[in-house]
Design a protein around this motif. Structure first.
Motif, short mmCIF file in Angstrom:
data_model
loop_
_atom_site.label_atom_id
_atom_site.label_comp_id
_atom_site.label_asym_id
_atom_site.label_seq_id
_atom_site.Cartn_x
_atom_site.Cartn_y
_atom_site.Cartn_z
N VAL A 85 0.72 -1.36 0.03
CA VAL A 85 0.13 0.11 -0.06
C VAL A 85 0.76 1.41 0.01
O VAL A 85 0.47 2.27 -0.55
N ASP A 86 1.94 1.34 0.71
CA ASP A 86 2.63 2.61 1.15
C ASP A 86 3.94 2.73 0.10
O ASP A 86 4.49 3.81 0.16
N VAL A 87 4.33 1.72 -0.60
CA VAL A 87 5.86 1.88 -1.06
C VAL A 87 5.58 2.17 -2.59
O VAL A 87 5.24 1.19 -3.35
N ASP A 88 6.20 3.43 -3.13
CA ASP A 88 5.77 3.70 -4.44
C ASP A 88 6.44 2.72 -5.14
O ASP A 88 5.69 2.41 -6.55
N PHE A 89 7.51 2.42 -5.04
CA PHE A 89 8.33 1.39 -6.16
C PHE A 89 7.70 0.11 -6.05
O PHE A 89 8.26 -0.78 -6.97
N MET A 90 6.75 -0.35 -5.32
CA MET A 90 6.16 -1.84 -5.30
C MET A 90 4.79 -1.67 -5.91
O MET A 90 4.29 -2.57 -5.80
N ALA A 91 4.47 -0.34 -6.28
CA ALA A 91 3.21 -0.37 -6.67
C ALA A 91 2.70 -1.15 -7.73
O ALA A 91 3.57 -1.14 -8.89
N GLY A 92 1.53 -2.01 -7.95
CA GLY A 92 1.40 -2.77 -8.78
C GLY A 92 2.22 -4.07 -9.07
O GLY A 92 2.12 -4.81 -10.13
N LYS A 93 3.09 -4.18 -8.31
CA LYS A 93 3.85 -5.56 -8.01
C LYS A 93 3.58 -6.69 -6.92
O LYS A 93 3.12 -6.02 -5.81
N PHE A 94 3.62 -7.62 -7.35
CA PHE A 94 3.47 -8.71 -6.20
C PHE A 94 4.48 -8.53 -5.44
O PHE A 94 5.74 -8.55 -5.61
N THR A 95 4.44 -8.58 -3.88
CA THR A 95 5.26 -8.21 -3.06
C THR A 95 5.83 -9.65 -2.29
O THR A 95 6.37 -9.51 -1.00
N ALA A 97 9.48 -11.86 -1.65
CA ALA A 97 10.77 -11.23 -1.42
C ALA A 97 11.60 -11.10 -2.77
O ALA A 97 12.50 -10.12 -2.99
N GLU A 98 11.33 -11.91 -3.87
CA GLU A 98 11.92 -11.96 -5.04
C GLU A 98 11.73 -10.72 -5.73
O GLU A 98 12.69 -9.96 -6.19
N ASN A 99 10.52 -10.37 -6.02
CA ASN A 99 10.12 -8.99 -6.62
C ASN A 99 10.60 -7.73 -5.75
O ASN A 99 11.01 -6.75 -6.31
N PHE A 100 10.69 -7.98 -4.45
CA PHE A 100 11.00 -6.85 -3.73
C PHE A 100 12.62 -6.87 -3.86
O PHE A 100 12.99 -5.50 -3.87
N ALA A 101 13.45 -7.79 -3.91
CA ALA A 101 14.75 -7.43 -4.11
C ALA A 101 14.76 -7.12 -5.44
O ALA A 101 15.86 -6.12 -5.78
N ILE A 102 14.46 -7.23 -6.67
CA ILE A 102 14.36 -6.62 -7.98
C ILE A 102 14.29 -5.29 -7.74
O ILE A 102 14.98 -4.37 -8.18
N ALA A 103 13.10 -4.84 -7.24
CA ALA A 103 12.73 -3.47 -6.90
C ALA A 103 13.73 -2.56 -6.37
O ALA A 103 14.00 -1.49 -6.50
N ILE A 104 14.50 -3.33 -5.35
CA ILE A 104 15.28 -2.69 -4.37
C ILE A 104 16.57 -2.28 -5.50
O ILE A 104 17.30 -1.12 -5.40
N TRP A 105 17.05 -3.38 -6.17
CA TRP A 105 18.14 -3.20 -7.30
C TRP A 105 17.72 -2.01 -7.95
O TRP A 105 18.76 -1.24 -8.25
#
Length: 137
Positions: A85-95, A97-105
């Motif tokens: 809900v709160d993290v702009d760079f995760m908007a529209g992404k399945f949260t 750990a795999e996707n989160f690591a890619i988004a952090i990169w």
């Protein structure tokens, strides 16, 4: 080639749920992670950069500066937040750990100065579960 790793910690909540599935299907696949009221993790983030030591400093990248960068670009946006809900760079992404690591990169890569290259994002979701991402898709 020298590798420098900075470790940071943060807490965040999320829910794993496929909206096209029934509640039962989500529960079967994601278990407690599909909790309707979210769930949280005490994340441990390892950011590794690589390069050659600078002749004037001996650093690939100043570790304190790397910590500040990670804090400004990632931690301030995710700590004590809901990833769904709160993290702009995760908007529209399945949260996951795999996707989160890619988004952090993706967030960090564009902020590194010349001479330092992002090598790996290692994200611990629990002490027993972590993912590693080395870039590329």
């Amino acid at each position: 080639m020298i590798y420098l790793t900075r470790v940071e910690h943060f807490n965040a909540a999320h829910k794993l749920s496929n909206p096209s599935w029934s509640k039962e299907e989500n529960q079967n696949v994601f278990g407690k992670c599909a909790n309707e009221n979210w769930h949280g993790h005490n994340y441990e983030l390892h950011v590794t950069v690589k390069g050659e030591p600078h002749p004037e400093t001996g650093f690939v990248f100043n570790a304190k500066t790397l910590g500040t960068l990670i804090n400004d670009v990632i931690i301030e946006k995710v700590d004590h937040r809901n990833l769904n809900v709160d993290v702009d760079f995760m908007a529209g992404k399945f949260t996951s750990a795999e996707n989160f690591a890619i988004a952090i990169w993706e967030q960090l890569e564009k902020h590194l100065p010349a001479g330092a290259t992002l090598h790996c994002i290692k994200l611990f979701e629990t002490p027993k579960i972590y993912v590693e991402y080395f870039g590329g898709k």
